[in-house]
Every structure is written in C-alpha cells, then in structure tokens.
Design a protein around this motif. Sequence first.
Motif, PDB file in Angstrom:
ATOM      1  N   TYR A 116       1.132  -1.220   0.020  1.00 36.52           N
ATOM      2  CA  TYR A 116       0.017  -0.095  -0.105  1.00 36.52           C
ATOM      3  C   TYR A 116       0.786   1.201  -0.002  1.00 36.52           C
ATOM      4  O   TYR A 116       2.115   1.291   0.748  1.00 36.52           O
ATOM      5  CB  TYR A 116      -1.053   0.023   1.050  1.00 36.52           C
ATOM      6  CG  TYR A 116      -1.936  -0.704   0.956  1.00 36.52           C
ATOM      7  CD1 TYR A 116      -3.189  -0.438   0.252  1.00 36.52           C
ATOM      8  CD2 TYR A 116      -2.150  -2.024   1.878  1.00 36.52           C
ATOM      9  CE1 TYR A 116      -4.220  -1.057   0.189  1.00 36.52           C
ATOM     10  CE2 TYR A 116      -3.228  -2.796   1.767  1.00 36.52           C
ATOM     11  CZ  TYR A 116      -4.454  -2.328   0.990  1.00 36.52           C
ATOM     12  OH  TYR A 116      -5.527  -3.219   0.947  1.00 36.52           O
ATOM     13  N   GLU A 117       0.393   2.433  -0.803  1.00 34.87           N
ATOM     14  CA  GLU A 117       0.885   3.592  -0.550  1.00 34.87           C
ATOM     15  C   GLU A 117       0.260   4.520   0.082  1.00 34.87           C
ATOM     16  O   GLU A 117      -0.706   4.518   0.166  1.00 34.87           O
ATOM     17  CB  GLU A 117       1.226   4.327  -2.056  1.00 34.87           C
ATOM     18  CG  GLU A 117       2.172   3.069  -2.942  1.00 34.87           C
ATOM     19  CD  GLU A 117       3.751   2.719  -2.689  1.00 34.87           C
ATOM     20  OE1 GLU A 117       4.154   3.712  -1.753  1.00 34.87           O
ATOM     21  OE2 GLU A 117       4.130   1.921  -2.757  1.00 34.87           O
ATOM     22  N   PRO A 118       0.841   5.610   0.650  1.00 36.81           N
ATOM     23  CA  PRO A 118       0.058   6.722   1.381  1.00 36.81           C
ATOM     24  C   PRO A 118      -1.335   7.097   0.476  1.00 36.81           C
ATOM     25  O   PRO A 118      -2.392   7.247   1.152  1.00 36.81           O
ATOM     26  CB  PRO A 118       0.775   7.624   1.696  1.00 36.81           C
ATOM     27  CG  PRO A 118       2.031   7.231   1.550  1.00 36.81           C
ATOM     28  CD  PRO A 118       2.003   6.042   0.560  1.00 36.81           C
ATOM     29  N   GLU A 119      -1.353   7.189  -0.677  1.00 41.12           N
ATOM     30  CA  GLU A 119      -2.382   7.711  -1.651  1.00 41.12           C
ATOM     31  C   GLU A 119      -3.521   6.828  -1.445  1.00 41.12           C
ATOM     32  O   GLU A 119      -4.591   7.059  -1.971  1.00 41.12           O
ATOM     33  CB  GLU A 119      -2.030   8.107  -2.839  1.00 41.12           C
ATOM     34  CG  GLU A 119      -1.250   6.943  -3.609  1.00 41.12           C
ATOM     35  CD  GLU A 119       0.151   7.193  -3.535  1.00 41.12           C
ATOM     36  OE1 GLU A 119       0.902   6.578  -4.590  1.00 41.12           O
ATOM     37  OE2 GLU A 119       0.708   7.686  -2.598  1.00 41.12           O
ATOM     38  N   ASP A 120      -3.194   5.530  -1.392  1.00 43.73           N
ATOM     39  CA  ASP A 120      -4.337   4.195  -1.313  1.00 43.73           C
ATOM     40  C   ASP A 120      -5.054   4.793  -0.051  1.00 43.73           C
ATOM     41  O   ASP A 120      -6.448   4.284  -0.031  1.00 43.73           O
ATOM     42  CB  ASP A 120      -3.569   3.075  -1.073  1.00 43.73           C
ATOM     43  CG  ASP A 120      -2.894   2.585  -2.423  1.00 43.73           C
ATOM     44  OD1 ASP A 120      -3.274   2.726  -3.577  1.00 43.73           O
ATOM     45  OD2 ASP A 120      -1.874   1.847  -2.035  1.00 43.73           O
ATOM     46  N   PHE A 121      -4.792   5.528   1.106  1.00 43.26           N
ATOM     47  CA  PHE A 121      -5.571   5.705   1.945  1.00 43.26           C
ATOM     48  C   PHE A 121      -6.268   7.070   2.030  1.00 43.26           C
ATOM     49  O   PHE A 121      -6.950   7.453   3.122  1.00 43.26           O
ATOM     50  CB  PHE A 121      -5.038   5.606   3.661  1.00 43.26           C
ATOM     51  CG  PHE A 121      -4.073   4.080   3.612  1.00 43.26           C
ATOM     52  CD1 PHE A 121      -5.035   2.997   3.845  1.00 43.26           C
ATOM     53  CD2 PHE A 121      -2.880   3.778   3.388  1.00 43.26           C
ATOM     54  CE1 PHE A 121      -4.641   1.759   4.057  1.00 43.26           C
ATOM     55  CE2 PHE A 121      -2.278   2.628   3.425  1.00 43.26           C
ATOM     56  CZ  PHE A 121      -3.219   1.606   3.672  1.00 43.26           C
ATOM     57  N   ALA A 122      -5.901   7.744   0.896  1.00 42.83           N
ATOM     58  CA  ALA A 122      -6.505   9.170   0.941  1.00 42.83           C
ATOM     59  C   ALA A 122      -7.910   9.093   0.676  1.00 42.83           C
ATOM     60  O   ALA A 122      -8.667   8.358   0.142  1.00 42.83           O
ATOM     61  CB  ALA A 122      -5.927   9.816  -0.360  1.00 42.83           C
ATOM     62  N   THR A 123      -8.770  10.056   1.481  1.00 41.00           N
ATOM     63  CA  THR A 123     -10.046  10.069   1.383  1.00 41.00           C
ATOM     64  C   THR A 123     -10.631  11.501   1.228  1.00 41.00           C
ATOM     65  O   THR A 123      -9.890  12.380   1.387  1.00 41.00           O
ATOM     66  CB  THR A 123     -10.755   9.650   2.673  1.00 41.00           C
ATOM     67  OG1 THR A 123     -10.040  10.217   3.969  1.00 41.00           O
ATOM     68  CG2 THR A 123     -10.520   8.029   3.045  1.00 41.00           C
ATOM     69  N   GLY A 125     -10.923  13.292  -1.470  1.00 38.75           N
ATOM     70  CA  GLY A 125      -9.958  14.072  -2.194  1.00 38.75           C
ATOM     71  C   GLY A 125      -8.721  14.528  -1.798  1.00 38.75           C
ATOM     72  O   GLY A 125      -8.109  15.338  -2.607  1.00 38.75           O
ATOM     73  N   HIS A 126      -8.275  14.176  -0.801  1.00 37.63           N
ATOM     74  CA  HIS A 126      -6.985  14.661  -0.152  1.00 37.63           C
ATOM     75  C   HIS A 126      -5.847  14.053  -0.932  1.00 37.63           C
ATOM     76  O   HIS A 126      -5.860  12.683  -1.414  1.00 37.63           O
ATOM     77  CB  HIS A 126      -6.888  14.433   1.264  1.00 37.63           C
ATOM     78  CG  HIS A 126      -7.894  15.361   1.826  1.00 37.63           C
ATOM     79  ND1 HIS A 126      -7.748  16.630   2.213  1.00 37.63           N
ATOM     80  CD2 HIS A 126      -8.809  14.921   2.607  1.00 37.63           C
ATOM     81  CE1 HIS A 126      -8.785  17.178   2.794  1.00 37.63           C
ATOM     82  NE2 HIS A 126      -9.365  16.092   3.142  1.00 37.63           N
TER      83      HIS A 126
END
Length: 126
Positions: A116-123, A125-126
């Motif tokens: 997983y990458e940090p952007e996989d957890f973005a919610t 629209g962040h």
Amino acid sequence: MRFMIIVLATPDSEAGKLPPPEDSLWAEMEAFHEELAKAGVLLDANGLKPSSAGWRIRHEGGKSRVIDGPFAETKELIAGYTLIQVRSREEAMEWSRRFPAPFRGIPCQVEVRQLYEPEDFATGGH
C-alpha cells in the motif's frame, strides 16, 4: 510502486538448512540483487531465520498472547524477501520473473505482493 518478492519457506529452510558457501545459488542471488541495486529499484532484501526462532502475537477478545514458533504450516511461512520500487506492475513482474530459484532440487516458489502507498488511504479528495 513498491512490491515485495516473498520467498516462501520449505521444510529445509524451516530446518535452518542453508546451501553450502560454494553453492552457485549465493552468487546468483548476489548478482541478481546487485543488478536490482544498479537499476535503482532495490529497497531491501533479507533472508529470515526459521519460525522456530520467532513468535506470533495473537489478538483476540481484547487481549493478546505470545505464541512461540515453530509453526507447522511451512507453506504459509516466509523464508526471505526482496523489496523493490518500480514504475509499474509490469516492471515488477519482469524483475520477479528473473528472480533465481531460491532452493535447489526441490519445488519452490516466490510470491509477489504490492505494498500500500499513502495515496491508497486518501479520502475526501486529499
């Protein structure tokens, strides 16, 4: 994109049996990992000691307990890993296809999993 090439354990690896130093496997693994490093995609790589030297933490009912190894299901255990960072799934597949057979004279396999990458957890629209 980061991918982990996971070397699955065998009964020999779980018994702590390593190939002798003169076995060509060591040179093949070293050459492969040097190639990964020269290409700038190698993040980390290591072999793991047998599960008899490890433990698990079981979480259940709000409590945790330690379960000492060894663990019986060899096919579910990991003997080592190589962590790479590449531009695509296809590039990861290309590298993993070139991974030397980790054990001699016995069926063995590696598994490849994307991290997983940090952007996989973005919610939101962040």
